[in-house]
Structures are given as C-alpha cells and as structure tokens.
Motif scaffolding. Structure first.
Motif, PDB file in Angstrom:
ATOM      1  N   TYR A 178     -11.613 -31.529  27.164  1.00  0.00           N
ATOM      2  CA  TYR A 178     -11.089 -30.280  26.611  1.00  0.00           C
ATOM      3  C   TYR A 178     -12.238 -29.377  26.191  1.00  0.00           C
ATOM      4  CZ  TYR A 178      -6.807 -33.021  26.434  1.00  0.00           C
ATOM      5  OH  TYR A 178      -5.732 -33.808  26.771  1.00  0.00           O
ATOM      6  N   ARG A 238      -8.462 -27.259  18.679  1.00  0.00           N
ATOM      7  CA  ARG A 238      -7.320 -26.414  18.344  1.00  0.00           C
ATOM      8  C   ARG A 238      -7.113 -26.396  16.835  1.00  0.00           C
ATOM      9  NH1 ARG A 238      -2.122 -28.508  20.825  1.00  0.00           N
ATOM     10  NH2 ARG A 238      -3.107 -30.542  20.805  1.00  0.00           N
ATOM     11  N   GLY A 273       2.281 -33.607  18.253  1.00  0.00           N
ATOM     12  CA  GLY A 273       1.794 -32.792  19.364  1.00  0.00           C
ATOM     13  C   GLY A 273       0.680 -31.847  18.962  1.00  0.00           C
ATOM     14  N   GLY A 274       0.304 -31.879  17.679  1.00  0.00           N
ATOM     15  CA  GLY A 274      -0.752 -30.975  17.210  1.00  0.00           C
ATOM     16  C   GLY A 274      -2.154 -31.506  17.444  1.00  0.00           C
ATOM     17  N   ARG A 322       6.095 -25.460  16.014  1.00  0.00           N
ATOM     18  CA  ARG A 322       5.942 -25.875  17.410  1.00  0.00           C
ATOM     19  C   ARG A 322       6.673 -24.833  18.268  1.00  0.00           C
ATOM     20  NH1 ARG A 322       5.730 -31.192  18.539  1.00  0.00           N
ATOM     21  NH2 ARG A 322       5.679 -30.493  20.715  1.00  0.00           N
ATOM     22  N   ASN A 354       6.758 -23.988  21.249  1.00  0.00           N
ATOM     23  CA  ASN A 354       7.258 -24.335  22.594  1.00  0.00           C
ATOM     24  C   ASN A 354       8.611 -25.051  22.559  1.00  0.00           C
ATOM     25  OD1 ASN A 354       5.728 -26.591  21.442  1.00  0.00           O
ATOM     26  ND2 ASN A 354       6.099 -27.640  23.374  1.00  0.00           N
ATOM     27  N   GLY A 384       7.956 -32.112  24.063  1.00  0.00           N
ATOM     28  CA  GLY A 384       6.970 -31.089  24.370  1.00  0.00           C
ATOM     29  C   GLY A 384       5.617 -31.251  23.738  1.00  0.00           C
ATOM     30  N   ARG A 385       5.140 -32.477  23.612  1.00  0.00           N
ATOM     31  CA  ARG A 385       3.805 -32.683  23.027  1.00  0.00           C
ATOM     32  C   ARG A 385       2.698 -32.088  23.890  1.00  0.00           C
ATOM     33  NH1 ARG A 385       3.055 -37.199  19.408  1.00  0.00           N
ATOM     34  NH2 ARG A 385       1.081 -37.563  20.461  1.00  0.00           N
ATOM     35  N   ASP A 386       2.997 -31.826  25.166  1.00  0.00           N
ATOM     36  CA  ASP A 386       2.000 -31.233  26.061  1.00  0.00           C
ATOM     37  C   ASP A 386       1.939 -29.714  25.928  1.00  0.00           C
ATOM     38  OD1 ASP A 386       4.447 -30.611  27.186  1.00  0.00           O
ATOM     39  OD2 ASP A 386       4.126 -31.764  29.024  1.00  0.00           O
ATOM     40  N   GLY A 387       2.742 -29.141  25.045  1.00  0.00           N
ATOM     41  CA  GLY A 387       2.723 -27.697  24.838  1.00  0.00           C
ATOM     42  C   GLY A 387       3.604 -26.915  25.789  1.00  0.00           C
ATOM     43  N   THR A 412       8.922 -28.845  33.670  1.00  0.00           N
ATOM     44  CA  THR A 412       7.548 -28.456  33.953  1.00  0.00           C
ATOM     45  C   THR A 412       7.411 -27.685  35.256  1.00  0.00           C
ATOM     46  OG1 THR A 412       7.249 -30.621  34.953  1.00  0.00           O
ATOM     47  CG2 THR A 412       6.520 -30.363  32.695  1.00  0.00           C
ATOM     48  N   ALA A 417       0.511 -31.237  31.995  1.00  0.00           N
ATOM     49  CA  ALA A 417      -0.222 -29.997  31.777  1.00  0.00           C
ATOM     50  C   ALA A 417      -1.486 -29.939  32.641  1.00  0.00           C
ATOM     51  CB  ALA A 417      -0.593 -29.849  30.298  1.00  0.00           C
TER      52      ALA A 417
END
Length: 613
Positions: free
Chosen positions: A22, A26, A49-50, A209, A211, A328-331, A532, A570
């Motif tokens: 990465y 974030r 997911g953060g 969150r 998303n 949706g942990r992948d954003g 997705t 993702a």
C-alpha cells in the motif's frame, strides 16, 4: 535473532509499501503506528474495515522481538496467519488445534526469535506456563484485539479478558495496544480501566463506513424479502444473514438452498468440527451465504462480504454496528439490510424481562434495545443516528434508505388515543388482556370468535379505527411499544399501558409516527447493484476481472487458503483497470507487495496478456 522480512527497511511507511503493497496510511493509522513503534501504549477505536490490524502488525515488524496478538477466536487464527505468510511475515499461533509436538515447535521458534507475530487466545495467555514462556522471549508488543470483550457494558463480554491486566505487572516495558471496532463511551472507559491502560494514548477514528448502505424495512414475510434482495442486488455475492434462534438459522439456510443459493447454517448447536468446516468454506470460497446466530462473525477478516442481512432485530446498536461492519471491508459498495416487525419488539422485551440478570443489568439491556428501536423508527438519516450513538457528529449521508427515499411522518395522536382507549376498555369493562391482533380487530370492528364470545362489539371503541388498515395499526402499535407508550408482558405478548401513555390520553402530548407503507406483494428494491463487478468497470474490464477471479480461485485451492489471501477483490479491480502487460507494471498497484509480486506477478501478467489477444 533472525531478521524481520522487511529488515532492509526501517520506517513504518517502508514496511507498508514493501510488505503489504500500500502506498499510504489511512486516517489515524500513521500516527498510531508511529506511537506504538516508539514504545507507547494505545487504545484504538476504529470501525471494522478501517485497517486496525496494520496498527499492530507494522510496529511488530519495525520493533525488535515478537508481537503477541490476543484474539478471542481460535478458529480464525489460521486465516490470519495464512494472510501474513502470504506477504512474507513469519507468523504462527498457539491454540488447542495444535498437537503437543506442533506447540513445542512454535514455542521454540518464539524463544529463538524466529517469529514476527504470535496469536493466542486470552485464556491461554494468562496461564502461568504461558507467562513464563513469554518472559524467556524477546517481545515487541502486546496487541489486544476485540478489546470491548473486557467490558460488561459491551455487547460481547468475555470473562477470559479480565485477566489481561496481568501484562502491566509482568511486562511493564512492552507496549500494549488495545483495539476494538465498536465502543460507546461507557465501554471505552471500562476497557481502559480493566486493561490498566490509564496512561495510554487514545485514538478514536470516525466510525463512518460510507460504502455501506443501511436499509431497514418493515417485516413482511422476511425470507421472501431477503430472497428478493439477494436475487436483485447480490446474485453470486458472499454475505451473512443473522437470525436470533438456531431454528430460524436452519430453516432460513434450507429455504435459500432450495432456491439454488450456496447457503450454510452456523450456530452454537453444531459441533466444533462442523462450525470450523463451514467457516472455512465461507472464508475460502466465493458466493457462499452464511446464515448464522451471533455466534458467528467476531474477527471475520473476509474483505469481500457484500451484504449483511438481519432477519431479527439485534439487541443493541453496538452489536448491530459490529455485525454490519463485516460487510464491505474492502471499501467497495455493500449493503446492511434489516427486516424488523412488531413481533421483534415483543420478543426481545420479553427476553429481557425473563432473564436472570440483576435489575441494573436489565435496565442496561432495555436501554440498549430502546436505542436500537429508535434507530429502526427514525425519520432521519440512519448513519447520523448510528454515529451519534457512538458520540460522533455527521451530516446526512445520502446513502441510507431514509436519505434516498425520505419517509413521511404523520400526526398519530388521535390514532394513539383510540388504541390506548381500547386497551383500557378491554381491561376495565371486560377484565381482559389481548395481544396486538385482537386489539386491532376491535379497533377495526372485525368480528371473530373471540370478539363475539366476549361481546367486544358492545364496547365504545368497537370500530373506531376502521379508517386504518391492519398493517397500519401494527405500525402504530410497534412504534408506541418502541417509545414505551405501550408495554407487553406475559408469554403471549399482551398489551398494557406504560407511564408515557397518560399525557397522550389527556391531550397533553402529541404523537408523530413514521408512516407505515401499504402492504405489497414484494418489497421494493433500491435498484442498485452493489457487487464488485459493478464497480465502474467497462465490459472488457469486467471480463478481465472475472478471469482474474477464476485464476485466483485456482491459486487459493492449491494453497488451501481463502481467496482474499491471494488478492482481495479491490486489487483485482485495480489490475483490471490498469491492464498491466509487463511485470514491472504491477509495481504500485494497491495490495501488491514485494512477496506477492514475486509469487504471482508472472501469472497475473499472463492473464492480462491472454485477454489482450
């Protein structure tokens, strides 16, 4: 001591890029990592997911020694270790699934300094033998995951966590970081106190969150409503469906399987082996729907869960937010969907009243439920109300059901007075108590065997509510129960008046309620696809994404690891959009670190080239 996999680098940012692939931290991640890497204690509140795991994994790689991670569920440790091994991190776990010989090998590696991270459950850590073992090893930090479990104010209290304060006395020079995805101010205070982290620095990230789309619908044949949601918006997606009882779990899973979905049941009534096998399938395969009680989910690290659905009302906003946060942990876009009805209110209130807890505990449970009911009946943005519960302010999100399709309120004062009067008349003039169904019959003047036998048609309230349909009256009763104007009691949920009823009957208070939608054959869909493949991909990019997904499944099967351990969706989307045809083109794509580039680079480029021909 054997060097870390990122030994050529020295900064947390270098580790983030080289090991995890990465480009940048974030939110509060950078500040948290720097603080812990420098030896400071921390309490971290960050949504699911953060990116909480990086907050302790990277300091463990930067500092000398082994990071000890206390995790509540041994069933998930294997997947966490697999994910770390995939990026070149030397990780292991100590739990009851290992043979004595395997445990001895892990312990020897720890003492020899050959591990970067070691996972174990709290009940193992507090054993004298384990504490003595740790005293012989070089330790970089202690990470206490799911730290809300130590708080009796939390939604998932675990007594095993209470012993973790021993770390303060036994290892005063080893930094500690406690992390949780959901905590009210009361939970936050208690976990800080019980873990002896009074001197720690606190990091409270936004719980938003964006998303996740929050939607709460009136229950009307909930399984049919669920099936329509899955067919119209989540066909082929992985997701979780929560039910309150084991029976409901089994029946719902069976109903979904009959409709052709790959649905599994998960609850505490299954054997440990059955639960482990089903959890492994959910984590490792695409398109599996897990129907479960709340026994399932804590620590679930699957990033591509596209929906979390509740067929029964959760007991608290805290529990609800923890559970929906697994989507949706992948954003990427995900759905949190809840079907909620009158029976849910009556059932949960009765469960609290019948529980063996102290009066103080029951008061706390009622307060949790009242907050959850207020969220369900809200006329305004769901997200604003959720974040306010956790002490955070936000403006309307524009992405929940109330923002997308604003509900209407109506002056229900007269209707409430009619309903309350009917409850009073049945009690005073007939000495009878009934549930919602019969009271609605009286209000609408509908004859049945009960009303005829009890001469209900002679009551002054007979038929005074004929202007409203049965569904609308059920909505009134549900909302008055939620506001503690009505109360329910007994095995059959008979209705009575609560203290807040008096001012309404006397005309001293007005009642505005959420308008209940007329009954329809099928619930309306938002018309939104959240899978997705709809993430702004062109037709050719979608084809490449699906080809990469198939390749990833083969890799995962060969290695016996979850698909996301190879690459999350993702990253596959980023590859499909970038279309790299040369090995070096993969550098810089999010989620591709040095180890994965070396292992999968040629295979990915080969897939892209084959689609270009």
């Amino acid at each position: 001591m054997t060097s870390h996999p990122a030994s050529a680098t020295t900064t947390p940012l270098d580790v983030l890029r080289e090991v995890f692939g990465y480009d940048a931290f974030r939110g509060d991640q950078a500040e948290i990592v720097e603080h812990v890497a420098a030896g400071g204690d921390a309490v971290v509140l960050m949504p699911t997911g953060g990116g909480k795991s990086l907050c302790y994994q990277i300091p463990a790689l930067v500092r000398d020694g082994t990071g000890i991670v206390i995790s509540p569920l041994i069933a998930l440790m294997q997947n966490q270790v697999d994910a770390l091994a995939a990026v070149g991190v030397r990780a292991a776990f100590l739990n009851s699934t290992l043979s004595p010989e395997e445990s001895a090998a892990v312990e020897a590696s720890l003492v020899a300094g050959e591990l970067d991270l070691l996972y174990m459950a709290p009940e193992r850590l507090v054993q004298a033998r384990t504490l003595n073992l740790l005293s012989r090893a070089g330790l970089s930090l202690f990470a206490i995951d799911e730290a809300h479990c130590v708080s009796q104010w939390g939604h998932d209290f675990r007594k095993d966590y209470l012993g973790l304060s021993v770390l303060t006395d036994r290892f005063p020079d080893v930094p500690r970081i406690a992390l949780t995805a959901t905590a009210t101010e009361a939970t936050h205070r208690e976990l800080t106190e019980r873990l002896s982290l009074g001197g720690a620095r606190h990091f409270v990230a936004s719980f938003d969150r964006p998303n996740i789309q929050y939607r709460i619908v009136e229950k009307d044949k909930a399984r049919t409503q669920l099936l329509q949601l899955l067919r119209s918006e989540h066909d082929g997606d992985s997701g979780i469906v929560y039910c309150l009882s084991r029976r409901s779990v089994e029946q719902t899973a069976e109903a979904l399987r009959k409709e052709g979905l790959d649905a599994l049941a998960y609850h505490a009534g299954l054997s440990e082996g059955e639960r482990a096998e089903r959890q492994a399938r959910f984590l490792r395969e695409d398109g599996v729907v897990m129907v479960a009680t709340i026994a399932f989910g804590m620590g679930i690290d699957k990033p591509d869960v596209r929906f979390v659905a509740h067929l029964d009302l959760p007991k608290s906003v805290e529990g609800y937010y923890q559970e929906t946060g697994r989507a949706g942990r992948d954003g990427l876009p995900a759905t949190a969907w809840l079907a909620y009805g009158l029976h849910d209110v009556v059932q949960l209130r009765r469960m609290i009243d019948d529980s063996d807890g102290t009066e103080a505990h029951q008061r706390g449970q009622r307060a949790h439920l009242d907050a959850m009911l207020a969220l369900c009946e809200s006329l305004t943005c769901r997200r604003v109300q959720i974040l306010r519960y956790f002490g955070q302010d936000a403006g309307p999100c524009g992405n929940c059901d109330n923002c997308l399709n604003p509900p209407t309120g109506w002056d229900a004062t007269v209707a409430a007075q009619k309903l309350l009067s009917a409850v009073i008349r049945l009690d005073r003039e007939r000495g009878q108590h009934f549930g919602a169904g019969q009271i609605i019959h009286v209000l609408r003047g509908k004859e049945n065997q009960r009303s005829t036998a009890s001469r209900h048609d002679q009551l002054s309230v007979w038929g005074v509510g004929a202007d409203l349909g049965e569904t609308e009256w059920r909505g009134v009763i549900r909302q008055l129960l939620a506001r503690n104007v009505l109360t329910s009691y007994g095995e059959y949920g008979t209705l009575g008046l609560a203290p807040a009823a008096g001012p309404i009957l006397r005309g001293e208070a007005t009642v505005e309620l959420r308008r209940t939608a007329p009954k329809r054959r099928a619930a309306a869909s938002s018309g939104r696809r959240s899978s997705t493949t709809a993430a702004d991909l062109s037709a050719s990019e979608t084809a490449l994404f699906e080809a990469l997904r198939a390749w990833r499944s083969e890799q995962a099967r060969e290695q016996e690891v979850p698909a996301y351990v190879v690459f999350p969706d993702a990253t596959l989307i980023a590859i499909a959009q970038a279309r790299p045809t040369e090995f070096h083109d993969l550098r810089g794509i999010s989620g591709i670190g040095a180890k994965k580039l070396e292992r999968y680079g040629d295979g990915v480029v080969g897939i892209v080239r084959s689609m270009e021909d």
